[in-house]
Design an enzyme around this catalytic site. Sequence first.
Site, PDB file in Angstrom:
ATOM      1  N   CYS A 137      43.944  53.628  46.979  1.00  0.00           N
ATOM      2  CA  CYS A 137      44.137  52.956  48.264  1.00  0.00           C
ATOM      3  C   CYS A 137      43.807  53.874  49.442  1.00  0.00           C
ATOM      4  CB  CYS A 137      45.577  52.450  48.356  1.00  0.00           C
ATOM      5  SG  CYS A 137      45.962  51.717  49.941  1.00  0.00           S
ATOM      6  N   CYS A 174      41.672  50.646  50.070  1.00  0.00           N
ATOM      7  CA  CYS A 174      42.147  49.880  51.233  1.00  0.00           C
ATOM      8  C   CYS A 174      41.951  50.582  52.579  1.00  0.00           C
ATOM      9  CB  CYS A 174      43.644  49.581  51.107  1.00  0.00           C
ATOM     10  SG  CYS A 174      44.275  49.451  49.449  1.00  0.00           S
ATOM     11  N   LYS A 208      38.233  51.588  53.539  1.00  0.00           N
ATOM     12  CA  LYS A 208      37.514  50.293  53.632  1.00  0.00           C
ATOM     13  C   LYS A 208      37.866  49.585  54.940  1.00  0.00           C
ATOM     14  CE  LYS A 208      39.342  46.830  52.860  1.00  0.00           C
ATOM     15  NZ  LYS A 208      39.799  46.418  51.545  1.00  0.00           N
ATOM     16  N   TYR A 235      36.732  40.706  45.474  1.00  0.00           N
ATOM     17  CA  TYR A 235      37.188  41.338  46.720  1.00  0.00           C
ATOM     18  C   TYR A 235      36.197  42.397  47.229  1.00  0.00           C
ATOM     19  CZ  TYR A 235      42.255  40.064  46.405  1.00  0.00           C
ATOM     20  OH  TYR A 235      43.465  39.446  46.378  1.00  0.00           O
ATOM     21  N   GLU A 263      33.701  42.189  50.535  1.00  0.00           N
ATOM     22  CA  GLU A 263      34.098  43.039  51.666  1.00  0.00           C
ATOM     23  C   GLU A 263      32.958  43.980  52.051  1.00  0.00           C
ATOM     24  OE1 GLU A 263      37.815  44.840  50.490  1.00  0.00           O
ATOM     25  OE2 GLU A 263      38.969  43.132  51.243  1.00  0.00           O
ATOM     26  N   HIS A 292      49.544  27.904  72.275  1.00  0.00           N
ATOM     27  CA  HIS A 292      48.245  27.383  72.697  1.00  0.00           C
ATOM     28  C   HIS A 292      47.556  28.342  73.658  1.00  0.00           C
ATOM     29  CE1 HIS A 292      45.284  24.270  73.202  1.00  0.00           C
ATOM     30  NE2 HIS A 292      45.391  24.396  74.512  1.00  0.00           N
ATOM     31  N   GLU A 300      48.016  27.831  65.768  1.00  0.00           N
ATOM     32  CA  GLU A 300      48.757  26.602  66.096  1.00  0.00           C
ATOM     33  C   GLU A 300      48.310  25.430  65.219  1.00  0.00           C
ATOM     34  OE1 GLU A 300      48.060  24.714  69.961  1.00  0.00           O
ATOM     35  OE2 GLU A 300      46.129  25.723  70.093  1.00  0.00           O
TER      36      GLU A 300
HETATM   37  P1  NDP Z   1      37.294  41.579  40.984  1.00  0.00           P
HETATM   38  O1  NDP Z   1      37.870  41.409  39.649  1.00  0.00           O
HETATM   39  O2  NDP Z   1      37.954  40.974  42.164  1.00  0.00           O
HETATM   40  O3  NDP Z   1      35.776  41.095  40.977  1.00  0.00           O
HETATM   41  C1  NDP Z   1      34.857  41.555  40.030  1.00  0.00           C
HETATM   42  C2  NDP Z   1      33.587  40.765  40.204  1.00  0.00           C
HETATM   43  O4  NDP Z   1      32.594  41.282  39.340  1.00  0.00           O
HETATM   44  C3  NDP Z   1      33.758  39.289  39.874  1.00  0.00           C
HETATM   45  O5  NDP Z   1      33.055  38.523  40.820  1.00  0.00           O
HETATM   46  C4  NDP Z   1      33.130  39.179  38.486  1.00  0.00           C
HETATM   47  O6  NDP Z   1      32.554  37.935  38.226  1.00  0.00           O
HETATM   48  C5  NDP Z   1      32.032  40.215  38.584  1.00  0.00           C
HETATM   49  N1  NDP Z   1      31.648  40.719  37.274  1.00  0.00           N
HETATM   50  C6  NDP Z   1      32.444  41.156  36.278  1.00  0.00           C
HETATM   51  N2  NDP Z   1      31.730  41.546  35.215  1.00  0.00           N
HETATM   52  C7  NDP Z   1      30.433  41.322  35.529  1.00  0.00           C
HETATM   53  C8  NDP Z   1      29.210  41.487  34.818  1.00  0.00           C
HETATM   54  N3  NDP Z   1      29.181  41.953  33.578  1.00  0.00           N
HETATM   55  N4  NDP Z   1      28.060  41.144  35.445  1.00  0.00           N
HETATM   56  C9  NDP Z   1      28.086  40.640  36.707  1.00  0.00           C
HETATM   57  N5  NDP Z   1      29.206  40.469  37.413  1.00  0.00           N
HETATM   58  C10 NDP Z   1      30.381  40.796  36.835  1.00  0.00           C
HETATM   59  O7  NDP Z   1      37.146  43.148  41.137  1.00  0.00           O
HETATM   60  P2  NDP Z   1      36.866  44.081  42.365  1.00  0.00           P
HETATM   61  O8  NDP Z   1      36.197  45.245  41.768  1.00  0.00           O
HETATM   62  O9  NDP Z   1      36.209  43.371  43.494  1.00  0.00           O
HETATM   63  O10 NDP Z   1      38.331  44.459  42.827  1.00  0.00           O
HETATM   64  C11 NDP Z   1      39.296  44.925  41.890  1.00  0.00           C
HETATM   65  C12 NDP Z   1      40.684  44.587  42.352  1.00  0.00           C
HETATM   66  O11 NDP Z   1      41.047  45.436  43.422  1.00  0.00           O
HETATM   67  C13 NDP Z   1      40.821  43.169  42.939  1.00  0.00           C
HETATM   68  O12 NDP Z   1      41.017  42.219  41.944  1.00  0.00           O
HETATM   69  C14 NDP Z   1      42.004  43.318  43.835  1.00  0.00           C
HETATM   70  O13 NDP Z   1      43.164  43.125  43.085  1.00  0.00           O
HETATM   71  C15 NDP Z   1      41.896  44.754  44.310  1.00  0.00           C
HETATM   72  N6  NDP Z   1      41.334  44.806  45.680  1.00  0.00           N
HETATM   73  C16 NDP Z   1      42.043  44.295  46.707  1.00  0.00           C
HETATM   74  C17 NDP Z   1      41.543  44.306  47.986  1.00  0.00           C
HETATM   75  C18 NDP Z   1      42.335  43.716  49.100  1.00  0.00           C
HETATM   76  O14 NDP Z   1      43.541  43.534  48.939  1.00  0.00           O
HETATM   77  N7  NDP Z   1      41.710  43.369  50.227  1.00  0.00           N
HETATM   78  C19 NDP Z   1      40.244  44.889  48.298  1.00  0.00           C
HETATM   79  C20 NDP Z   1      39.562  45.384  47.131  1.00  0.00           C
HETATM   80  C21 NDP Z   1      40.096  45.344  45.882  1.00  0.00           C
HETATM   81  P3  NDP Z   1      33.435  36.689  37.688  1.00  0.00           P
HETATM   82  O15 NDP Z   1      34.259  36.235  38.814  1.00  0.00           O
HETATM   83  O16 NDP Z   1      32.398  35.694  37.291  1.00  0.00           O
HETATM   84  O17 NDP Z   1      34.225  37.214  36.525  1.00  0.00           O
END
Ligand code: NDP
Length: 452
Positions: free
Chosen positions: A43, A48, A51, A177, A181, A434, A439
């Site tokens: 983080c 976090c 970022k 996510y 982002e 407002h 709102e």
């Molecule tokens: P996520 O699990 O959110 O997303 C991973 C993405 O990668 C999905 O879209 C998935 O597709 C895709 N993916 C997985 N495997 C493959 C593959 N073999 N080929 C192509 N695409 C693939 O992970 P992140 O890495 O974005 O984030 C990890 C975690 O970190 C989040 O789940 C969240 O909990 C946390 N986080 C929180 C944030 C916040 O609070 N603002 C910011 C960043 C991270 P599919 O959906 O089809 O499986």
Amino acid sequence: MEEFDYDLFVIGAGSGGVRAARVAASLGVRVAIAEERYFGGTCVNVGCVPKKLFSYAAHYHDDLEDSRGFGWDFDNLHFDWSKLKANKDKEIARLNGVYKAILDNNRVTVFEARAKIHSAHEILVDGKRIRAKHILIAVGGWPWIPKFPGHEHAISSNEIFALEQLPESMVVIGGGYIAVEFASIFSRLGVDTTLVYRGDLLLRGFDDDIRAFISAEIGRSLSLKLNSDIAEISEQAGKLTVRLSNGEQLQCGVVLSATGRRPMTSDLGLENVAVETAKSGAIVVNEDFQTAEPSIYAIGDVIDRVALTPVALAEGQIVAKALFSWEKQTMNYQNIATAVFCHPNLGTVGLTEAEAHSQGFDIDVYTATVRQLKHTLSGRDEMSMIKLIVDKLSDKVIGLHLVAPDAGELVQGFAVAMNSGATKADFDNTIGIHPTLAEEFVTMRTKRKTQV
Ligand code: NDP
């Protein structure tokens, strides 16, 4: 000689580990923590916090553009990536110090080294064998990149924070996510950005209306390729070529693979104890975060329940209090508000419409799509969307979703209301402010047909 050197030995000084160590130490027990990389974990160092700093930088792009409609004019605007990166690095170094100071001030013994579990009550660290009554694993997760040909040319969210130069173009893989982002951020910092996602709508797991809306909004500000997989990345003279499975080729300077994170359980010595892991690598724990080895606990991303910093903090605190005080608490995973800091932001709390149906709720759904007052003069064609899901039986609001600037700031307060059992009538009886976007939440009257 005492049977144990410490009452609690924490492995990993990220958000959850530091919280558990601090709370345990404040309860008067002997605590040690081991950290081999950086204080504050993902983080603070590669997640976090940096970022969000980058996200602020990206928002200035939109704000400056918008300001022209309000009479502002300026020439020679220039964005300096090195300056942003240097200032970010300085702030992160300061935060590393803050985390270290929290541990020192609470008289937690700190080992800046890798720790490995040797037995149910023993840890090897710095060449020493240390005995602890309880061990807490809080080692977090690590980015995962699929093994397509040329995958070694892709970087992860760990390296993106250390880029020395801003590339002219970038391909971001993923639709979660991190992908949305960073695609939003870099497109605003002047990078020609393409977001490639294998599914038909971004952000799987979020409410479907919101996914459709955010996919459309994001698709207007950068090149979005849905239903697209990466077949190969090749490199020639520092330039990367990304070939998609439909044959299309994209040239770019950087490929960011944001394809998920995995629990960081390898080489921890788990084979020396009875701790069990799931197929994903996540450590399996019970309601009290206890593993199959009774003296060993685990929290945070390594248990892969809800990979969010505030969740790891809460879990760490619960374990420390349960072990060393009379205060027992069960972690409540309901109504955890979360935000995705894409452009526009997405904030959400409670159930999606699909989850509400699958959990057997009979629901009313309210949606509104609005154009912010600001954009009447800015000329920006960005829209905002809000959605409420209400349980017909109790009238309680069980899902609230928002795509709008500062959605994270807005949704936190609604999470308190929903955790206190707020009903749709409570929302309706609340006087709006407002003119704001918020709102809209207290003036939603028209039900939309639900989609089963
Ligand atoms: P996520 O699990 O959110 O997303 C991973 C993405 O990668 C999905 O879209 C998935 O597709 C895709 N993916 C997985 N495997 C493959 C593959 N073999 N080929 C192509 N695409 C693939 O992970 P992140 O890495 O974005 O984030 C990890 C975690 O970190 C989040 O789940 C969240 O909990 C946390 N986080 C929180 C944030 C916040 O609070 N603002 C910011 C960043 C991270 P599919 O959906 O089809 O499986």
